[in-house]
Motif scaffolding. Structure first.
Motif, PDB file in Angstrom:
ATOM      1  N   PHE A  73      -6.365   7.872  -2.339  1.00 15.40           N
ATOM      2  CA  PHE A  73      -6.408   7.662  -0.889  1.00 15.40           C
ATOM      3  C   PHE A  73      -7.375   8.700  -0.330  1.00 15.40           C
ATOM      4  CE2 PHE A  73      -2.486   5.862  -2.322  1.00 15.40           C
ATOM      5  CZ  PHE A  73      -2.236   4.785  -1.488  1.00 15.40           C
ATOM      6  N   GLU A  78      -4.299   8.538   5.649  1.00 12.33           N
ATOM      7  CA  GLU A  78      -4.425   7.183   5.093  1.00 12.33           C
ATOM      8  C   GLU A  78      -3.193   6.839   4.248  1.00 12.33           C
ATOM      9  OE1 GLU A  78      -7.955   4.639   2.949  1.00 12.33           O
ATOM     10  OE2 GLU A  78      -7.010   6.214   1.801  1.00 12.33           O
ATOM     11  N   TYR A  79      -2.720   7.823   3.493  1.00 10.38           N
ATOM     12  CA  TYR A  79      -1.526   7.588   2.675  1.00 10.38           C
ATOM     13  C   TYR A  79      -0.337   7.249   3.575  1.00 10.38           C
ATOM     14  CZ  TYR A  79       1.964   8.090  -1.031  1.00 10.38           C
ATOM     15  OH  TYR A  79       2.984   7.833  -1.930  1.00 10.38           O
ATOM     16  N   PHE A  82      -0.377   3.803   4.914  1.00 13.71           N
ATOM     17  CA  PHE A  82       0.042   2.838   3.886  1.00 13.71           C
ATOM     18  C   PHE A  82       1.579   2.813   3.791  1.00 13.71           C
ATOM     19  CE2 PHE A  82       1.108   2.309  -0.727  1.00 13.71           C
ATOM     20  CZ  PHE A  82       0.785   0.961  -0.842  1.00 13.71           C
ATOM     21  N   LYS A  85       3.067   0.904   6.670  1.00 18.00           N
ATOM     22  CA  LYS A  85       2.861  -0.553   6.521  1.00 18.00           C
ATOM     23  C   LYS A  85       3.859  -1.135   5.525  1.00 18.00           C
ATOM     24  CE  LYS A  85      -2.049  -0.756   7.390  1.00 18.00           C
ATOM     25  NZ  LYS A  85      -3.287  -0.597   6.683  1.00 18.00           N
TER      26      LYS A  85
END
Ligand code: SAM
Length: 271
Positions: A73, A78-79, A82, A85
């Motif tokens: 990542f 960004e991790y 994720f 989500k």
């Protein structure tokens, strides 16, 4: 086991399925509140720089770590995005009394725990997997990493009637204790290619999944594993007469899961 490449899933189509694809997209194609239990063994985001290979303390041999693309990542941001989500979808797909397990190391598990609490999941326990044969301590500059943590949760504080099979839990430790002593996956159980290399760097032991499934599900329950690797969750679910729906984005692992199932369940002691 069926390997699907289709658009929508419902009813019995959900039983004993492995889908090759991105779990976010696949989960968006599933109906609400269908799973009795969810097991997530996500990328750890180990942040190994491409140029730096891990070496053992004697500096002669290289360590087989997790350097795969699927573990990469750009940043914690960004991790975390994720993780959010995945959890948003999982929360929608869990039945009201379903439970969720997430396993990870110190690299990622605290992020998962914080985000789960922020999203309203209610943590029931953490369970420590104490590895009886941990990887050696390469450099000796910090403690040997001999544990992984599993978080066990319900989707919100109000979920009370979740499954906890205490008669099984009792077998795994005094007074249902939350420390499980299990070796890492090795020997016959470890999938290896024709050159003897590990097929998957983080294949989980059957015994670990057995404990998760026996303590938190009943026969016939439907289990989701959105990041299935070489399919350990479905493999153990099938042994124990549970149903599974798995997603894995890497073709190579999907192929190996098929081989694993075909080989085992043909001459199996369990079927
Ligand atoms: C830690 S491994 C799971 C290992 C697995 N429990 C086993 O015993 O084999 C995480 C897996 O998630 C998969 N993965 C990562 N991101 C994914 C995504 N967005 N959708 C589906 N699979 C994903 C990776 O390819 C990897 O195989």
């Amino acid at each position: 086991m069926k390997v699907f490449e289709q658009e929508y899933f419902s009813g019995e189509e959900l039983f004993d399925v492995l889908v090759e694809g991105d779990c976010i997209q696949i989960m968006d194609r599933l109906p609400n509140e269908i799973f009795d239990m969810v097991f997530i063994d996500p990328p750890y985001y180990l942040q190994l720089p491409a140029s730096r290979k891990l070496r053992r303390w004697d500096v002669r041999t290289e360590v087989n770590g997790v350097g795969e693309e699927w573990d990469k990542f750009e940043s914690f941001e960004e991790y975390d995005s994720f993780v959010v989500k995945v959890l948003e979808r999982v929360q929608r797909l869990m039945k009201p009394n379903a439970t969720l397990w997430v396993i990870g190391t110190y690299h990622n598990i605290h992020r998962w725990g914080k985000i789960m609490q922020d999203m309203g999941f209610w943590i029931l326990n953490d369970v420590i997997w104490l590895k009886t044969n941990p990887m050696p301590n390469w450099l000796g500059v910090r403690f040997t990493n001999a544990t992984e943590t599993l978080i066990w949760a319900v989707k919100d504080k109000g979920s009370k009637k979740y499954t906890f099979n205490k008669e099984y839990a009792r077998q795994f430790g005094k007074i249902y204790e939350n420390v499980w002593r299990i070796p890492i996956c090795s020997g016959e159980e470890r999938l290896r290619d024709e050159k003897g290399n590990k097929v998957h760097p983080t294949q989980k032991p059957v015994e670990l999944l057995k404990r998760v499934i026996l303590t938190s599900t009943r026969e016939g329950d439907l289990i989701l594993d959105p990041m299935a690797g070489v399919g350990t969750t479905g493999f153990v679910a099938k042994m124990l007469n549970r149903r599974f729906f798995m997603v894995e984005k890497e073709k190579i692992y999907v192929e190996w899961t098929k081989i694993r199932f075909e080989k085992f369940f043909k001459n199996s002691l369990f079927v």
